[in-house]
Design an enzyme around this catalytic site. Structure first.
Site, mmCIF file in Angstrom:
data_model
loop_
_atom_site.group_PDB
_atom_site.id
_atom_site.type_symbol
_atom_site.label_atom_id
_atom_site.label_comp_id
_atom_site.label_asym_id
_atom_site.label_seq_id
_atom_site.Cartn_x
_atom_site.Cartn_y
_atom_site.Cartn_z
ATOM 1 N N GLU A 168 95.861 -74.416 -9.293
ATOM 2 C CA GLU A 168 96.821 -74.960 -8.338
ATOM 3 C C GLU A 168 97.000 -76.475 -8.415
ATOM 4 O O GLU A 168 98.078 -76.980 -8.136
ATOM 5 C CB GLU A 168 96.397 -74.577 -6.906
ATOM 6 C CG GLU A 168 96.534 -73.108 -6.586
ATOM 7 C CD GLU A 168 97.972 -72.619 -6.647
ATOM 8 O OE1 GLU A 168 98.881 -73.358 -6.189
ATOM 9 O OE2 GLU A 168 98.203 -71.516 -7.171
ATOM 10 N N SER B 13 84.797 -26.233 37.677
ATOM 11 C CA SER B 13 83.473 -26.121 38.291
ATOM 12 C C SER B 13 82.610 -27.358 38.101
ATOM 13 O O SER B 13 81.555 -27.476 38.728
ATOM 14 C CB SER B 13 82.744 -24.906 37.725
ATOM 15 O OG SER B 13 83.406 -23.715 38.103
#
Length: 752
Positions: free
Chosen positions: A103, A385
Site C-alpha cells: 500500500e 396441570s
C-alpha cells in the site's frame, strides 16, 4: 512554423483596433475568472474540511460491544461495524510489513503524500483515460476513512492531500498505522485487522503468519473482490502479489516467499462461529442494552457486557431442543399426524439459578434465523396441570397439609353458566390426599381445593409468584390462565429458594471500553410463600419426578434429587415440564405457534420430560447429589396413606395399608389416629392395641430425609391392582387412594 510579418500584424491591429481590444479584455477576464474560480474551488474545499480538533479525533471509530458469558468467555458482539480494536503492539510484524509493501512503500519517509507515487498514478490515469489509480498513501487512506467519502473526484483528492498533512502533524507514524489497521475494511463484514484475523483464520492479529498476513493485506484494494469467502482463487492470486511486493522490498527473503506462496488456503471463522448458539439470549440482551443506554452507545461505543449465560448449558439446551423436535416429528409420522413446513413444531427452554434469577440458558424456538419470535419470553400459553402446584401452595398457606384428604371429588362445581365436573382420568374415587392428588395430577382434586380456599386466594398467591393477569374462574386450577415459560420457570424457582422469588436477569455488569462502570445488577428477591410451604410443595413435587407423571426422567437416567410438574393442555396442544434441583430450575415447552394438537395421546410426560431430563443431565453433570433441606418448623410424622391420620401399629401390620413419613409445618400435624385400621376384635375384648409413635421433629443439623422417605414407596404403588372393568365396582382402597391413570390432561370444557 512561419513567423507572421510584424508590419502586417500592426496593420491588422490598426484596422481592427476595437475588435482586438475586446478580445484582450475577454482574455484577461477569462484568465482572472479562471484563477478566481480555482481559488474559490480550493477555498471551498479547504473550508469544508474538519478543524484540527476534529482531526485529533481520527482515532474515534464505531466499536463493537462485546458480550461475555458467566465464566468470562466471549459469547457475542453487537456492532454497527464488525470491529475489534487492538493496539499496534498486538499486531503481527508480518501484517505491518505486508501492508507497507503493497500500500505505501515509502510510508515512513513521506510527509503524508508521496509525490513519486502521485505522478506515476496520474500518468497511468492519463494513458488509460480513466481514474484507475489514486496514488494514495496510507495516511491519505486514513484521511478518507475518517472524514471523507469514497467518491473519486478532484475535490475529494485535494481534501485528502490536505488532511493527510494535518494527520502527519498530529500523529506519529505508528499511531497512523494503528488507526489505519483498525479502521480498514477487509471484506465479508469485517472491519479492522483483529476482526479480519479472527473472521478468516480463527486467530488473533498478533499470531498471523506471512501467508495469512499477505492475504489480509491484499484485501484492502478491493475487499468485495478479493475476500477469500467470495472467491478463493482471486484471493490467493492477490496474496501472491503482496508476497512479491514483500520480497521486492526485502521484507521477506526468497525462501520465505516460496513457502508462503505455496501455502494452501485454510479458513476458520472463529469470530462468528462463536455466535452459532444463543441468538435468542443475545437478542434479549441487545434489547435491554438499547433500552438502558441507547442505540448509539450500544452499537458504536464498544461496551463490555458481562451476562448470566453459561455457554456450555446453552449449547446443550439447543442440541436437546433440536433432538427432541426431530424425535417428536418422527413419532408424528408414525402416528399419521400432519406436520407442515409453514407452521413447524416449536419448543422453548429456560434454565435459571433459583437463588439469583440469573438465566443460564434460553432457547426461544427451533431456529432464530427462521423466526426471531422468542417463545420463552413473548408467547403466552395455558400451562395446564403445571399450574396445580400454585393452588396447593395457596392451600398450604391457609393451613392445609400434604396429608389433607380432599373429598367430594364426584360433586359438580357450580359456575356462572352451569354446573361443571372436570374430566379426570387419574382417579375414580371420591377422596384423595393432597400429596397423591399432585403426584397423580388429579383434575377434580385441584378444582375442589381451589373451590375450598377460594379463587381470589389462589390468584393472589399466583401473583406473588410472578404470574399476572390470570382469570378468576374455577378452571384456573387446571391452567386456563396464560403465562410465559420464563415467568412459570421463575415461579417454580421460588419453591427451590425457600419461598423467595428471584427476578429473572440476563446482565450482570456493563462497563465502557476504558473500564468505567455503567451498570451492575443487584440480585432482587421478594417473599412469595413461607419457607415451610416451599419445602412441602417441593416434597410433593419430588413424588411427581420419582413416581408420578414425570417418572420418565428417572427412566432416561437423571438421578439427582429433583422436583417438578408436567402440564398437558386441551387436545394435547401444549406440553410443559418445569423441574428443579436445589441449584437449577429449568422449564420446557413444546407446541405449535398456532395452537393445534401435537399428536393424539401426546402427554407432557412423553414429549416435554425427555427434553428436560437430557438437558439437566448435561447441565448438572458436575453437581453432587444435594437434598432439599427442610427449614425450621418442619416435623415428620408417620401417617396412614388412606386416612391422612397418625399411623398405628395396626396400620403398619395391615397388608393393604401404606404407611409413610409425611412432612408438616409445626402445628398442622395430625393429632388423631387412623380411624380405618382398628383392631375391632381386640377392642371388644378390652385388650389394648398399638398406639401411634407421635410426631418426630426433623433435626436441622442432620441430613434431611430424601423424597423416597417422604412418599409412599414406589414398589407399593406399583403392586396395586389395576382398576376392574367399568361394570365392576372399584375396591375401597382404589377409591380412597385414587389409583388410576397417570396423566395430566385437562378437560376440554375448561378451554377459554
Amino acid at each position: 512554423m512561419r513567423i507572421p510579418d510584424p508590419r502586417r500584424v500592426e496593420a491588422f491591429v490598426n484596422a481592427h483596433r476595437s475588435l482586438v481590444l475586446a478580445c484582450l479584455v475577454v482574455l484577461c477576464l477569462g484568465t482572472w475568472l479562471g484563477i478566481g474560480a480555482s481559488v474559490g474551488y480550493v477555498y471551498a474545499a479547504v473550508r469544508s474540511l474538519p478543524g484540527q480538533d476534529i482531526v485529533r479525533s481520527a482515532g474515534t471509530m464505531a466499536r463493537a460491544t462485546t458480550i461475555a458469558d458467566v465464566k468470562g468467555r466471549h459469547a457475542f458482539t453487537i456492532f454497527e461495524e464488525q470491529r475489534l480494536q487492538v493496539p499496534l503492539s498486538r499486531v503481527s510484524r508480518n501484517v505491518i510489513a505486508a501492508i507497507v509493501a503493497i500500500e505505501d512503500q515509502r510510508f515512513y519517509s513521506h510527509s503524508g503524500f508521496d509525490p513519486v507515487r502521485l505522478v506515476a498514478a496520474l500518468l497511468n490515469d492519463v494513458v488509460k483515460r480513466r481514474a484507475e489509480q489514486g496514488g494514495s498513501t496510507i495516511t491519505q487512506q486514513l484521511a478518507r476513512l475518517s472524514f471523507l467519502t469514497p467518491d473519486k473526484t478532484v475535490r475529494r483528492k485535494l481534501q485528502e492531500l490536505i488532511l493527510a498533512t494535518r494527520l502527519e502533524r498530529t500523529f506519529t507514524k505508528d499511531q497512523i498505522l494503528e488507526l489505519y489497521l483498525n479502521k480498514a475494511y477487509f471484506g465479508d463484514g469485517l472491519y479492522g485487522i483483529e476482526a479480519a484475523s479472527l473472521g478468516y483464520f480463527g486467530k488473533h492479529a498478533a499470531d498471523l503468519n506471512v501467508a495469512e498476513a499477505a492475504l489480509i493485506a491484499g484485501l484492502v484494494k478491493s475487499p468485495s473482490t478479493y475476500a477469500p469467502t467470495v472467491n478463493a482463487t482471486r484471493s490467493i492470486a492477490r496474496r501472491n502479489v503482496v508476497l512479491q511486493a514483500m520480497r521486492d522490498t526485502r521484507a521477506i527473503d526468497e525462501r520465505t516467499y516460496r513457502a508462503a506462496a505455496t501455502t494452501p488456503l485454510q479458513l476458520n471463522d472463529a469470530l462468528r462461529r462463536e455466535e452459532a448458539f444463543g441468538q435468542y439470549f443475545k437478542e434479549e440482551v441487545r434489547k435491554e442494552l438499547v433500552s438502558r443506554f441507547g442505540w448509539d452507545q450500544v452499537y458504536r461505543a464498544g461496551l463490555r457486557v458481562e451476562t448470566t449465560l453459561d455457554l456450555d448449558m446453552q449449547r446443550a439446551a439447543e442440541a436437546e431442543v433440536e433432538r427432541t423436535l426431530a424425535a417428536i416429528e418422527q413419532q408424528q409420522k408414525r402416528r399419521g399426524s400432519n406436520a407442515t413446513a409453514k407452521d413447524p413444531l416449536q419448543a422453548s427452554l429456560v434454565a435459571l439459578d433459583p437463588h439469583t434469577g440469573e438465566v443460564r440458558a434460553m432457547v426461544g424456538g427451533r431456529s432464530f434465523e427462521q423466526s426471531h419470535f422468542n417463545r420463552a419470553t413473548q408467547s403466552r400459553r395455558q400451562p395446564g396441570s403445571a399450574f396445580k402446584p400454585f393452588v396447593y401452595a395457596a392451600a398450604l398457606e391457609q393451613g392445609y397439609t400434604p396429608a389433607t384428604v380432599i373429598t367430594g371429588l364426584s360433586e359438580p362445581v357450580a359456575t356462572l353458566q352451569n354446573v361443571w365436573l372436570p374430566d379426570d382420568e387419574h382417579i375414580a374415587g371420591d377422596a384423595i390426599t393432597m400429596r397423591a392428588a399432585l403426584r397423580l395430577s388429579s383434575n377434580r382434586a385441584a378444582v375442589r381445593m381451589l373451590q375450598t380456599i377460594g379463587v381470589p386466594t389462589a390468584v393472589d398467591y399466583a401473583q406473588r409468584l410472578g404470574l399476572e393477569n390470570l382469570p378468576a374462574v374455577p378452571s384456573l386450577a387446571l391452567g386456563s390462565g396464560e403465562v410465559t415459560l420464563l415467568s412459570l420457570t421463575s415461579a417454580f424457582g421460588a419453591f427451590a429458594n425457600q419461598g423467595e422469588l428471584a427476578s429473572p436477569s440476563l446482565i450482570r455488569r456493563v462497563t465502557t471500553s476504558d473500564g468505567q462502570l455503567l451498570f451492575e445488577a443487584m440480585p432482587s428477591t421478594t417473599p412469595a410463600v413461607t419457607p415451610t410451604t416451599a419445602f412441602l410443595i417441593t416434597s410433593m413435587l419430588q413424588d411427581v419426578v420419582n413416581a408420578g407423571t414425570a417418572a420418565q426422567a428417572r427412566q432416561i437416567g437423571f438421578r439427582l434429587p429433583a422436583a417438578g410438574k408436567t402440564g398437558t393442555t386441551n387436545e394435547y396442544r401444549d406440553a410443559w415440564f418445569v423441574g428443579y434441583t436445589p441449584r437449577l430450575v429449568t422449564g420446557v415447552w413444546v407446541g405449535y405457534d398456532q395452537p393445534r394438537t401435537i399428536m393424539r395421546g401426546g402427554y407432557a410426560g412423553e414429549l416435554a420430560v425427555p427434553l428436560w431430563a437430557r438437558f439437566m443431565m448435561t447441565a448438572t453433570h458436575d453437581d453432587k447429589p444435594e437434598s432439599f433441606r427442610p427449614p425450621t418448623g418442619i416435623v415428620g410424622v408417620e401417617i396412614d396413606g388412606a386416612s391422612g391420620r397418625l399411623a398405628t401399629d395396626d396400620c403398619r401390620r395391615a397388608r393393604d395399608a401404606i404407611v409413610y413419613t409425611e412432612y408438616f409445618a409445626r402445628g398442622t400435624e395430625p393429632i388423631d389416629i387412623c380411624p380405618i385400621h382398628r383392631a375391632h376384635l381386640l377392642r371388644a375384648l378390652g385388650i389394648p392395641f398399638g398406639r401411634s409413635s407421635g410426631p418426630v421433629v426433623v433435626a436441622q443439623d442432620a441430613s434431611p430425609p430424601t423424597v423416597t422417605e417422604v412418599r409412599p414407596p414406589a414398589p407399593a404403588v406399583a403392586k396395586q391392582e389395576p382398576p376392574p372393568p367399568e361394570k365392576k365396582k372399584r375396591g375401597f382402597w382404589s377409591r380412597v387412594l385414587g389409583i388410576g391413570k397417570d396423566s395430566d390432561r385437562t378437560d376440554p370444557k375448561t378451554k377459554k
